[in-house]
Design a protein around this motif. Sequence first.
Motif, short mmCIF file in Angstrom:
data_model
loop_
_atom_site.label_atom_id
_atom_site.label_comp_id
_atom_site.label_asym_id
_atom_site.label_seq_id
_atom_site.Cartn_x
_atom_site.Cartn_y
_atom_site.Cartn_z
N GLN A 110 5.88 -64.43 31.26
CA GLN A 110 6.41 -65.15 32.40
C GLN A 110 7.94 -65.06 32.44
OE1 GLN A 110 4.57 -66.41 34.79
NE2 GLN A 110 2.69 -65.76 33.71
N LEU A 111 8.55 -65.15 31.27
CA LEU A 111 10.01 -65.00 31.22
C LEU A 111 10.43 -63.61 31.70
CD1 LEU A 111 10.77 -66.75 27.80
CD2 LEU A 111 11.11 -67.67 30.11
N GLU A 169 5.03 -54.38 36.33
CA GLU A 169 4.42 -55.35 37.24
C GLU A 169 2.99 -54.97 37.61
OE1 GLU A 169 8.18 -57.17 39.72
OE2 GLU A 169 7.32 -55.27 40.39
N LYS A 198 16.14 -60.61 38.87
CA LYS A 198 17.57 -60.59 38.52
C LYS A 198 18.03 -59.19 38.15
CE LYS A 198 20.95 -62.79 35.47
NZ LYS A 198 21.52 -61.52 35.02
N SER A 219 -0.45 -61.75 31.20
CA SER A 219 0.17 -62.74 32.08
C SER A 219 0.05 -64.16 31.56
CB SER A 219 -0.46 -62.65 33.48
OG SER A 219 -1.86 -62.88 33.39
N ARG A 261 3.76 -66.78 27.52
CA ARG A 261 5.02 -67.33 28.04
C ARG A 261 6.12 -66.27 28.13
NH1 ARG A 261 9.42 -70.10 25.66
NH2 ARG A 261 10.41 -71.58 27.10
N ILE A 280 8.73 -61.67 33.70
CA ILE A 280 8.47 -61.58 35.15
C ILE A 280 9.58 -62.28 35.93
CG2 ILE A 280 6.92 -62.36 36.96
CD1 ILE A 280 4.59 -61.95 35.01
N GLU A 281 10.01 -63.43 35.40
CA GLU A 281 11.09 -64.15 36.08
C GLU A 281 12.42 -63.39 35.99
OE1 GLU A 281 11.18 -67.91 34.21
OE2 GLU A 281 9.27 -68.61 35.07
N ASN A 282 12.60 -62.55 34.98
CA ASN A 282 13.86 -61.82 34.78
C ASN A 282 13.95 -60.54 35.63
OD1 ASN A 282 16.40 -61.61 33.54
ND2 ASN A 282 15.60 -60.14 32.05
#
Length: 813
Positions: free
Chosen positions: A179-180, A165, A187, A173, A176, A182-184
Motif C-alpha cells: 500500500q505504501l 500496478e 508522487k 495488495s 502494508r 502504491i501510494e508512492n
Amino acid sequence: MAESGEGLGTVPEHERILQEIQSTDTACVGPTLRSVYDDQPNAHKKFMEKLDACIRNHDKEIEKMCNFHHQGFVDAITELLKVRTDAEKLKVQVTDTNRRFQDAGKEVIVQTEDIIRCRIQQRNITTVIEKLQLCLPVLEMYSKLKEQMSAKRYYSALKTMEQLENVYFPRVSQYRFCQLMIENLPKLREDIKEISMSDLKDFLESIRKHSDKIGETAMKQAQQQKLFSVILQKQNNVKFGKTIYINDRILEERNEIVLKPVFEEEDENEEEVLTVQDLVDFSPVYRCLHIYSVLGDEETFENYYRKQRKKQARLVLQPQSNMHETVDGYRRYFTQIVGFFVVEDHILHVTQGLVTRAYTDELWNMALSKIIAVLRAHSSYCTDPDLVLELKNLIVIFADTLQGYGFPVNRLFDLLFEIRDQYNETLLKKWAGVFRDIFEEDNYSPIPIVNEEEYKTVISKFPFQDPDIEKQSFPKKLPMSQSVPHIYIQVKEFIYASLKFSESLHRSSTEVDDMLRKSTNLLLTRTLSSCLLNLIKKPHIGLTELVQIIINTTHLEQGCKYLEDFITNITNISQETVHTTRLYGLSTFKDARHAAEGEIYTKLNQKIDEFVQLADYDWTMSEPDGRASGYLMDLINFLRSIFQVFTHLPTNSNDHAAMSGKVAQTACMSACQHLSTSLMQMLLDSELKQISMGAVQQFNLDVIQCELFASSEPVPGFQGDTLQLAFIDLRQLLDLFMVWDWSTYLADYGQPASKYLRVNPNTALTLLEKMKDTSKKNNIFAQFRKNDRDKQKLIETVVKQLRSLVNGMSQHT
C-alpha cells in the motif's frame, strides 16, 4: 336423550386432544388446552374426567410393566453387588497404571510438544517462504524502479510502474508495504513529469542559444549544395558543347558571387559534414514526449512545447536595433531563424504529432510576414550598396536553405525585387559621387596622345572611332576630355554592380536584361544627367569648359550603342527582341547639350554685362572723343576670341558640323542681341536724367564698332547682314537723333517703308526729353541766340507731337 347425544359427541374430541397433548411438544399444549375452554360450558369438567381416566389407565400400565421387570431389576442389583469388589480392585489397578503411564509419558509429552512446536515453525517458515517468494519480485521491481529513477531512465521507470500496478501489486495488495508503494507511485510520476519538463526547458534554452550555430551549419550546407549544382551545370554545359556568351569579367564576377563564402570556415580541414543531430541532443524531447505519452498527458506536453516555441520564435524574429549597420547583424538574424525552423522540421519528421505540417506552416507564415517587415524596415536605412548586395546574398542563401526544408519562400524573392530597387538607388547615389569626382578632376581639354600605346589605352577604355584622327601622326589630340572614358568605364562598372544583384534570383535572361537596361537608363537619365546639369550650372565652369562639355556629351551619346552591345553580350538577349528596352542616352545627352548651350548663352551675356558695367560715359560732353570707348573694344576682342573657341566643337560628321555651326551662330546672335539690348537700356536708364548731343555722337561711335564686328562675320554661316540686324533698333534711333530728321519720322510713322520703322515713339520721347533738359541747362543764354531758340522750340514741338503720338497709341491699345 339430548344430553346423552351431546356427551357421545364430546368424547372423541377429548380423546383427540389427549392424543395431541401426548404427541406434541410442550410449547404447543397451550393452544390445545385453550380449545378445551373455548368449547361447550361443561366440556372442561368432562375433559378433566377424561384426563383422570387416562391417567389411571397409564398408571395401570406402568404398574404392569414394573411387575413384569421387577425380577430382572433385582437380579441386576445382585450382580452389581457381586462386581463391586472387583470394580474397586480394578480401580486401584487402573489408578496405579495411570500413574505409571503419567510418569512414563511426561518425557514423551515434552518431546511431543517440541515436535509440535517445530512442526508449527516449519509450517510458518514454509508460509513465509511462499509469501516472500510472492513479494520478492515486487520488491525487486520496485528496487529496479528506484535504480531507473536514479539513472534518470524515466521512460523505463514508467514502464516498470505499469508492470508493478498491473502484474505485481495485485498479488501482494494485502500487505502494508504494498500500500505504501502504491501510494508512492503517483508522487514518482509527478517527479518524473517535473524532471522531464525541466529537461525540456533546458533543451529549449539550449537550442535557443545554439540556434545561430544550427542555422549557420544549415546555410553552409545549402551554399555548398548550390555550389555543387553550379559546378555540375557548368560541366554539363561543357559536355554538351553549350556556349556561354559572356565576357570574362562577368564570369569572374559570377564565380566570385557563387564561390564567396558568406560564413567564415571554422575548420578548413574538417571533412565531416555536421547535421542538426550532431549539434543538438534531441533526447530530452523524445524522452519527455514518451513520458507524457505513457502518462496519458500527451496533449498537455504538445501544447506546452508549441507555446514555448512560439515565444522563442517571437524572440528570434525580433531584430537588434542596429542590425542594419553591419552584415554580421543580418547574418546573425538569419542564422537564428534558420536554426529555429531546422529544429522544427527535424521535430516534425522524427516525432508523431508533437508538431504538424499545418502548425509549422502557420508558424512559418507568421515568421515570414515578420521577416519581410523587418527586412523592409531595416534595409531602408542601408546606404552602402555593398551592404545591400551582401544582404541580398544572405537572403538568397536564407531562402534556398529554408526552401530545401520545404518552406515556401516566394515572398522573399518578391521582397528582393523591392530591395533591388533600393540597391539601384544606393548605386545611383554612389555613382553620383563617382561622376562628381570625375567632373571635378577633369581638365576639360582634349586628350593628348603621344604614341600608339597611349592611343590603344584610351581606345580600350572608350570605343572612339574617327578615321581622320586615326590617320594623323603622333602626337595628336582626341576631341574629348579625360572624363569621357572614365564615365564610360564607370557606366560599365555600374552595369557589373547591377548584374551582381540579379544573380541567383531565379529569373530568366530576358528579365535580367530588362533589369540591367532599366537600371542603366536610370543612371543615364537621372544620375548622370543631373550631374551634368549641376556641373553646367557651377560658377567656375567657363565658356571653354562648356564647349568641351558639349563635345564630351556628343561622344558619350555615341558610346551608348556600345553599352547596349555590352549588355547584350552579358545577357545573350538580342536587341532586335520585341520587348527589349532601349537606352535613353540620346535624349539624356541631348538635354545636357541644350543645357550647356543655354549656359553658354547665359554666361556669354553675363560676361557682356560685366564689360558694359565698365562703361563710363560723360553724358554731358559737348564733343565726342573721336574713337570708340575702351570697354567696348575690349568686349569686342573678347567676343572674337570666344567665337574662335567654337571652331573646336566636334566636326567628325556632317551632323556634328551642322550642330557646331548652329551653336556658334546662336551664341553669336544671342551675344549681339544682348549687347544691343544692354546699350539701349543704358540710354533709357531712368537714373540717367540728361544726355548731350556729344554723348549721343560718342555712343554712335561705339554702335558703329558693334556693327563692324557684326559685319566681320565672327562666326561663319550667317546670310547677308543677318547679324547686323541685331543692332538695327539702335542704328535707326541714333540716326534719327544724329540727322535730326523728325519730320520724316513723324510723317512716315506707322508706314511699312518708313526709314525709322524700328524706332518706338516712347523710346524716342524718353531720349529727347533727356536731351531737352540738357539743352536748357547747358544753354542758359540760348534765348539770346536765335538758332538756339529755334532748336529749343523745335525740340519742344517734337516732344509735344511724340507725347500726342504716345497718348494716341495708349488710347488705341
